[in-house]
Motif scaffolding. Sequence first.
Motif, short mmCIF file in Angstrom:
data_model
loop_
_atom_site.label_atom_id
_atom_site.label_comp_id
_atom_site.label_asym_id
_atom_site.label_seq_id
_atom_site.Cartn_x
_atom_site.Cartn_y
_atom_site.Cartn_z
N THR A 74 1.53 -22.65 1.34
CA THR A 74 0.41 -23.22 2.37
C THR A 74 -0.05 -24.47 3.09
O THR A 74 0.67 -25.27 3.10
CB THR A 74 -0.79 -22.94 1.45
N ASP A 75 -1.24 -24.50 3.85
CA ASP A 75 -1.82 -25.84 4.36
C ASP A 75 -2.40 -26.45 2.91
O ASP A 75 -3.39 -26.97 4.05
CB ASP A 75 -2.41 -25.30 5.82
N PHE A 76 -2.66 -26.31 2.02
CA PHE A 76 -4.47 -26.44 1.38
C PHE A 76 -4.18 -27.54 1.61
O PHE A 76 -5.01 -28.04 1.43
CB PHE A 76 -4.13 -25.83 0.11
N PHE A 77 -2.83 -28.52 1.68
CA PHE A 77 -2.84 -30.40 1.08
C PHE A 77 -2.04 -30.28 2.57
O PHE A 77 -2.75 -31.85 2.53
CB PHE A 77 -1.81 -30.36 0.37
N ASP A 78 -2.05 -29.84 3.48
CA ASP A 78 -2.58 -30.64 5.13
C ASP A 78 -3.26 -31.33 5.33
O ASP A 78 -5.06 -31.15 5.04
CB ASP A 78 -2.61 -29.48 5.58
N GLY A 79 -3.96 -32.32 6.09
CA GLY A 79 -4.32 -32.82 7.18
C GLY A 79 -5.21 -33.97 5.44
O GLY A 79 -4.37 -34.32 4.10
N LYS A 80 -6.24 -34.38 5.53
CA LYS A 80 -6.99 -35.72 5.53
C LYS A 80 -8.02 -35.44 4.75
O LYS A 80 -8.75 -36.15 3.90
CB LYS A 80 -7.09 -36.98 5.94
N ALA A 81 -8.54 -34.22 4.50
CA ALA A 81 -9.59 -33.86 4.14
C ALA A 81 -9.81 -33.54 2.42
O ALA A 81 -10.94 -34.31 1.58
CB ALA A 81 -10.09 -32.54 5.16
N LEU A 82 -8.97 -32.49 2.29
CA LEU A 82 -9.03 -32.89 0.41
C LEU A 82 -8.71 -34.12 -0.50
O LEU A 82 -8.91 -34.37 -0.66
CB LEU A 82 -7.94 -32.07 0.07
N SER A 83 -7.64 -34.61 0.67
CA SER A 83 -7.62 -36.37 -0.45
C SER A 83 -8.32 -37.18 0.09
O SER A 83 -9.17 -38.41 -0.84
CB SER A 83 -6.17 -36.83 0.28
N GLY A 84 -9.15 -37.09 1.05
CA GLY A 84 -10.50 -37.88 1.09
C GLY A 84 -11.57 -37.62 0.34
O GLY A 84 -12.53 -38.13 -0.22
N LEU A 85 -11.86 -36.28 -0.48
CA LEU A 85 -12.59 -35.51 -0.69
C LEU A 85 -12.09 -35.99 -2.36
O LEU A 85 -13.59 -37.06 -2.91
CB LEU A 85 -13.16 -33.92 -1.27
N VAL A 86 -11.54 -36.82 -2.89
CA VAL A 86 -10.72 -37.06 -3.72
C VAL A 86 -10.78 -38.32 -4.67
O VAL A 86 -11.55 -38.97 -5.49
CB VAL A 86 -9.49 -36.85 -4.80
N THR A 87 -10.88 -39.04 -3.11
CA THR A 87 -10.65 -40.14 -3.14
C THR A 87 -11.93 -40.99 -3.14
O THR A 87 -13.04 -41.42 -3.73
CB THR A 87 -9.85 -41.13 -1.82
N THR A 88 -12.89 -40.44 -1.94
CA THR A 88 -14.40 -40.94 -2.29
C THR A 88 -15.40 -40.09 -2.92
O THR A 88 -16.60 -40.94 -3.01
CB THR A 88 -14.46 -40.90 -0.75
N VAL A 89 -15.26 -38.99 -3.43
CA VAL A 89 -15.98 -38.66 -4.53
C VAL A 89 -15.55 -38.16 -5.43
O VAL A 89 -16.25 -38.82 -6.52
CB VAL A 89 -16.36 -37.09 -3.90
#
Length: 292
Positions: free
Chosen positions: A26-41
């Motif tokens: 899948t593309d669930f982990f593509d891009g920075k959105a999910l990583s940004g959510l974990v890091t910033t929130v």
Amino acid sequence: MLQHLTQALFPLLSLIVLGAVLGRKTDFFDGKALSGLVTTVGVPALLLHSVLSMELGIVQMGNLVGLTLAWLVAMALITAAVLKLAGLPVRSYLPALVHPNTGNTGIPVCLALFGPQSIGLAMVISSVIQVSHFTLGIGCLSGRFSLRALLKNGPVLALLAGAGLLAFDANLPVPVMTTLDMLGAITVPIMLMQLGSSIANLKLSGARDMVRPVAFSVYRPLGGLALAWVLLLVWPLDGLQAQVFLVQCAMPVAVMSYVLSVRYQGPSKDIALMIPLSLAVSLGITIAFALA
């Protein structure tokens, strides 16, 4: 004994494997959105809630931070000497060999081995390592230090906020603590699946020289563990704190080291290979702790 070992490692390995499968399919982990959510929130919420929930005063917290900093300095000096003796570029390899993956590997491992009471301790150590990523890591690979990136780092701000509240013996309202708990609950599963996805998608075709990555993969967890054990002889901690400190120092090469190496044209192929190899060594250490 076998049942205890299975219970400690099954959730950790299952989420890593699930992340690897999802990362391939899948593309669930593509891009920075999910990583940004974990890091910033997620991570700041988990850190703040854990620090305020654990029975650890500001003096004890400062003691753990101080020991972690001492370990980082000593590990950096020893590793720099090892790299010079090996004739390898110190600035290129130093961050990867010094910084353990205390976040998306270390925190879940401590949770599995020692229970929820260990999360706050693991998060404090992990936050110090994250600060080092933005100082020692980026400074070595890029040749410059970014104070702005450090001041915008969510976990660092959460750690400072938690320390301030502990210093003044202040408590947040129950609804706020519940909100932090809910936000932090997303963090560990996502970090584990991200780690699995990162490992599954590493491109290792260019890593022809296996001797160096294998040697470094053994050095990172075992060297970190040995140094932590020596430091605890002269800077002792209480039982649980000492156990969490040892485990965190024995974690594998951080995925962040690979990301920074790619960004700043470091030895990314070697570091990519070191991540899964050092993870295997760290899991062996984890099994030893589970059996102890």
